[in-house]
Design a protein around this motif. Structure first.
Motif, PDB file in Angstrom:
ATOM      1  N   LEU A  38       0.875  -1.174   0.000  1.00  0.00           N
ATOM      2  CA  LEU A  38       0.000   0.000   0.000  1.00  0.00           C
ATOM      3  C   LEU A  38       0.909   1.219   0.000  1.00  0.00           C
ATOM      4  O   LEU A  38       1.697   1.399   0.939  1.00  0.00           O
ATOM      5  N   ASP A  39       0.843   1.986  -1.065  1.00  0.00           N
ATOM      6  CA  ASP A  39       1.698   3.163  -1.239  1.00  0.00           C
ATOM      7  C   ASP A  39       3.184   2.799  -1.100  1.00  0.00           C
ATOM      8  O   ASP A  39       3.965   3.512  -0.486  1.00  0.00           O
ATOM      9  N   GLY A  40       3.545   1.637  -1.656  1.00  0.00           N
ATOM     10  CA  GLY A  40       4.939   1.200  -1.671  1.00  0.00           C
ATOM     11  C   GLY A  40       5.410   0.480  -0.421  1.00  0.00           C
ATOM     12  O   GLY A  40       6.536  -0.013  -0.388  1.00  0.00           O
ATOM     13  N   LYS A  41       4.578   0.374   0.612  1.00  0.00           N
ATOM     14  CA  LYS A  41       4.956  -0.309   1.854  1.00  0.00           C
ATOM     15  C   LYS A  41       4.173  -1.605   1.990  1.00  0.00           C
ATOM     16  O   LYS A  41       2.988  -1.654   1.692  1.00  0.00           O
ATOM     17  N   ALA A  42       4.852  -2.642   2.481  1.00  0.00           N
ATOM     18  CA  ALA A  42       4.207  -3.942   2.668  1.00  0.00           C
ATOM     19  C   ALA A  42       3.046  -3.829   3.643  1.00  0.00           C
ATOM     20  O   ALA A  42       3.168  -3.198   4.695  1.00  0.00           O
ATOM     21  N   VAL A  43       1.913  -4.431   3.297  1.00  0.00           N
ATOM     22  CA  VAL A  43       0.757  -4.491   4.197  1.00  0.00           C
ATOM     23  C   VAL A  43       1.079  -5.553   5.248  1.00  0.00           C
ATOM     24  O   VAL A  43       1.340  -6.704   4.903  1.00  0.00           O
ATOM     25  N   GLU A  44       1.086  -5.161   6.517  1.00  0.00           N
ATOM     26  CA  GLU A  44       1.554  -6.045   7.582  1.00  0.00           C
ATOM     27  C   GLU A  44       0.719  -7.312   7.745  1.00  0.00           C
ATOM     28  O   GLU A  44       1.243  -8.413   7.762  1.00  0.00           O
ATOM     29  N   THR A  45      -0.598  -7.163   7.925  1.00  0.00           N
ATOM     30  CA  THR A  45      -1.471  -8.323   8.109  1.00  0.00           C
ATOM     31  C   THR A  45      -2.779  -8.104   7.368  1.00  0.00           C
ATOM     32  O   THR A  45      -3.194  -6.965   7.143  1.00  0.00           O
ATOM     33  N   GLY A  46      -3.421  -9.204   7.011  1.00  0.00           N
ATOM     34  CA  GLY A  46      -4.705  -9.112   6.340  1.00  0.00           C
ATOM     35  C   GLY A  46      -5.062 -10.415   5.659  1.00  0.00           C
ATOM     36  O   GLY A  46      -4.535 -11.482   6.002  1.00  0.00           O
ATOM     37  N   THR A  47      -5.958 -10.327   4.681  1.00  0.00           N
ATOM     38  CA  THR A  47      -6.379 -11.496   3.920  1.00  0.00           C
ATOM     39  C   THR A  47      -6.482 -11.149   2.443  1.00  0.00           C
ATOM     40  O   THR A  47      -6.768 -10.008   2.078  1.00  0.00           O
ATOM     41  N   VAL A  48      -6.251 -12.164   1.621  1.00  0.00           N
ATOM     42  CA  VAL A  48      -6.462 -12.076   0.176  1.00  0.00           C
ATOM     43  C   VAL A  48      -7.407 -13.228  -0.151  1.00  0.00           C
ATOM     44  O   VAL A  48      -7.070 -14.392   0.069  1.00  0.00           O
ATOM     45  N   THR A  49      -8.608 -12.900  -0.651  1.00  0.00           N
ATOM     46  CA  THR A  49      -9.616 -13.913  -0.923  1.00  0.00           C
ATOM     47  C   THR A  49      -9.850 -14.024  -2.421  1.00  0.00           C
ATOM     48  O   THR A  49     -10.074 -13.018  -3.099  1.00  0.00           O
ATOM     49  N   PHE A  50      -9.789 -15.255  -2.938  1.00  0.00           N
ATOM     50  CA  PHE A  50     -10.065 -15.562  -4.337  1.00  0.00           C
ATOM     51  C   PHE A  50     -11.416 -16.265  -4.388  1.00  0.00           C
ATOM     52  O   PHE A  50     -11.567 -17.358  -3.848  1.00  0.00           O
ATOM     53  N   ASP A  51     -12.399 -15.644  -5.028  1.00  0.00           N
ATOM     54  CA  ASP A  51     -13.766 -16.165  -5.063  1.00  0.00           C
ATOM     55  C   ASP A  51     -14.196 -16.376  -6.508  1.00  0.00           C
ATOM     56  O   ASP A  51     -14.323 -15.419  -7.271  1.00  0.00           O
ATOM     57  N   ALA A  52     -14.426 -17.628  -6.886  1.00  0.00           N
ATOM     58  CA  ALA A  52     -14.861 -17.945  -8.243  1.00  0.00           C
ATOM     59  C   ALA A  52     -16.307 -17.517  -8.487  1.00  0.00           C
ATOM     60  O   ALA A  52     -16.768 -17.505  -9.622  1.00  0.00           O
ATOM     61  N   ALA A  53     -17.033 -17.160  -7.446  1.00  0.00           N
ATOM     62  CA  ALA A  53     -18.422 -16.689  -7.519  1.00  0.00           C
ATOM     63  C   ALA A  53     -19.325 -17.678  -8.245  1.00  0.00           C
ATOM     64  O   ALA A  53     -20.214 -17.294  -8.988  1.00  0.00           O
ATOM     65  N   ASN A  54     -19.087 -18.967  -8.015  1.00  0.00           N
ATOM     66  CA  ASN A  54     -19.903 -20.001  -8.649  1.00  0.00           C
ATOM     67  C   ASN A  54     -20.560 -20.919  -7.613  1.00  0.00           C
ATOM     68  O   ASN A  54     -21.018 -22.000  -7.935  1.00  0.00           O
ATOM     69  N   GLY A  55     -20.579 -20.478  -6.374  1.00  0.00           N
ATOM     70  CA  GLY A  55     -21.183 -21.282  -5.314  1.00  0.00           C
ATOM     71  C   GLY A  55     -20.194 -22.164  -4.580  1.00  0.00           C
ATOM     72  O   GLY A  55     -20.518 -22.740  -3.550  1.00  0.00           O
TER      73      GLY A  55
END
Length: 137
Positions: A38-55
């Motif tokens: 974020l603005d060139g600095k590593a985001v310390e903690t969080g989540t990245v979610t991949f959703d196929a949106a198919n149920g």
């Protein structure tokens, strides 16, 4: 006769449930990884979610020190990024008074990164490295 009919109906319902459960565990998945800044600095903690949106269940990866790795459904996925922090209502709303000491979660990332408009294609037999260079404005 009624007991037999009830038993048959119960067995059919159980078989249907087992069939549904099997479908959910047979989802094709592939390894994904990458960096989030974020603005060139590593985001310390969080989540990245991949959703196929198919149920099918989405793949959610834990983000730590700007890096994530995990499994995601093969195919086109809506990607949602979040970096949550706990903050008091008093601090968030800039209001003092009874009840404003309770904490709520606030996403440090702009809403446009968590609305499902980011799309990435996850392939079953190739590198799935997705870096996200986010901007706060």
């Amino acid at each position: 006769m009624i007991r037999c009919a009830c038993a048959c109906a119960l067995l059919l319902a159980a078989a249907a449930l087992v069939g549904c459960d099997k479908k959910r565990t047979d989802v094709a998945r592939a390894r994904v990884s990458g960096k989030v800044t974020l603005d060139g600095k590593a985001v310390e903690t969080g989540t990245v979610t991949f959703d196929a949106a198919n149920g099918e269940p989405p793949g959610t990866c834990t983000l730590l020190d700007g890096r994530y790795e995990g499994m995601a459904p093969v195919g086109k996925n809506k990607v949602r990024l979040a970096a949550m922090r706990k903050i008091s209502m008093k601090e968030k709303m800039k209001i003092d008074g009874p009840g404003y000491d309770q904490t709520v979660e606030e996403n440090l990332l702009p809403a446009k990164y968590n609305d499902g408009t980011i799309i990435r294609e996850v392939v079953g037999d190739g590198p799935n490295t997705f870096d996200f260079d986010l901007k706060s404005k």
